[in-house]
Design an enzyme around this catalytic site. Structure first.
Site, short mmCIF file in Angstrom:
data_model
loop_
_atom_site.label_atom_id
_atom_site.label_comp_id
_atom_site.label_asym_id
_atom_site.label_seq_id
_atom_site.Cartn_x
_atom_site.Cartn_y
_atom_site.Cartn_z
N ASP A 96 -0.17 -5.56 -2.25
CA ASP A 96 -0.59 -4.19 -3.16
C ASP A 96 0.93 -3.04 -1.98
OD1 ASP A 96 -3.56 -4.83 -3.84
OD2 ASP A 96 -2.64 -3.64 -4.45
N ARG A 97 1.85 -2.68 -3.09
CA ARG A 97 2.83 -1.90 -2.32
C ARG A 97 2.07 -0.93 -2.05
NH1 ARG A 97 8.63 -0.73 -5.07
NH2 ARG A 97 9.52 1.12 -3.45
#
Length: 362
Positions: A96-97
């Site tokens: 995930d960013r």
């Protein structure tokens, strides 16, 4: 005279595939609401490697921590700072960013001097090892998550424990998360256009072609799987083994086609095997009977000929994916800022599918 129907545009088909809301398996339970990822530290992910690196070989295995960076940005930063090509950076999975994540990354051994002096405000190299082989996609067991939900309902701990108890019995629908399809489903639309033949790989900018091509085609596979799972849940068949189903053995992942549903239902109830759905491609294990007809209808409705995946067989070989997954080590605790959920999932499964069951938000 034979009239041929033109395929529907990719944006219309993308709405068909992901326009329906995904159902909750704990729909009778009140959700906590709340907010996730308010701060990057609220969403912590740690990769569970498939194997320990050795201490010799032509590759460095870097145990890294990244903060608020996408998978593509991570590869770009490492390639630039270590002075190597993007394709020389190996990762087992995308993280995930908006999160703090830890994962293994491989680079050529010649990068050692630069790796030892590496400094970046969003990336830390925590450990350096050596290994004989480059790290490949999928070379991980799973991921551990520690997630803080803020601004939850007043009785959130009681609600969360009730949902957690139910999920331990029912499992969680193994949907692909929305992030798989890109902003405004642009990644999915590109994949549909590629499979329809209305776009070619050459239409993708060269700098991002390899990354986006794989991502776009897998987005279509993911959307079709989600649609199959929605239909299975809507028909009340997500826990029922059907003749022709492709089952996967939990211990080994080996697939087989059901001949006697009564016998296999007992093994499913004992969690020895799981019902699987399609990730279409030429090497996918094919179902039989009514299950085969259900999956064929998915392709027809999406306007995708079965042979379309063969054109990109190296990128879309096809496989099966369990319809349900059971989070391991699920722990629920209360903090001043909210409720913390901790659990592990197998590789390829999304934490958001667990969160949505607890939050009950769109």
């Amino acid at each position: 005279m034979i009239c041929r129907m033109e395929p529907a545009p990719a944006d219309v088909l993308s709405d068909h595939l992901i326009g329906l809301p995904l159902p909750w398996i704990t729909g009778n339970n009140v959700g906590l609401g709340g907010l996730s990822k308010v701060h990057a530290e609220d969403f912590f992910v740690e990769e569970i490697p498939a194997y320990a690196p050795g201490e010799s070989g032509e590759f460095l295995y870097l145990w890294i921590e990244k903060r608020e960076l996408s998978a593509e940005q991570l590869v770009s930063h490492l390639a630039r700072c270590l002075k190597i090509a993007h394709q020389d950076v190996g990762t087992a999975g995308m993280k995930d960013r908006q999160a703090v994540t830890r994962q293994m990354v491989s680079v050529p051994a010649r990068c050692l001097p630069l790796a030892e002096s590496f400094a970046h405000e969003q990336i830390r190299i925590l450990e350096i090892h050596r290994h004989r082989h480059k790290l490949r996609a999928g070379h991980l067991k799973g991921n551990r998550f520690s997630i803080l939900l803020r601004d939850v309902a007043p009785n959130s701990q009681e609600l969360a424990r009730s949902i957690g108890d139910q999920l331990s019995k029912t499992g969680v629908p193994n949907f692909f998360g929305d992030q798989r399809f890109g902003r405004d489903a642009e990644t999915l639309k590109l994949g549909l256009a590629l499979l329809q033949g209305t776009k070619s790989p050459g239409s993708i900018p060269r700098a991002r072609r390899k990354f986006l091509l794989r991502l776009a085609l897998s987005a279509v596979q993911s959307a079709l799987f989600n649609r199959a799972l929605v239909e299975r849940m809507s028909d009340g068949l997500v826990w029922q083994v059907l003749a022709g189903d492709v089952m996967q053995v939990v211990a080994s992942g080996g697939p087989f086609v059901v001949v006697d549903p009564a016998i296999e239902q007992q093994r499913f109830d004992a969690r020895e095997i799981v019902i699987s759905g399609p990730l279409f491609g030429p090497k996918m294990k094919q179902p039989a009977d009514e299950v085969a007809r259900r999956e064929s209808r998915l392709l027809v409705a999406a306007g995708i000929p079965p042979e379309a995946f063969e054109r990109y067989s190296k990128l879309t070989p096809g496989t099966r994916r369990p319809y349900l997954v059971w989070p391991e080590g699920l722990a629920i605790s209360s903090e001043p800022a909210g409720i913390r959920l901790e659990f592990s999932l197998p590789s390829g499964c999304y934490a958001t599918i667990v969160l949505r069951e607890f939050q009950k938000t769109s």
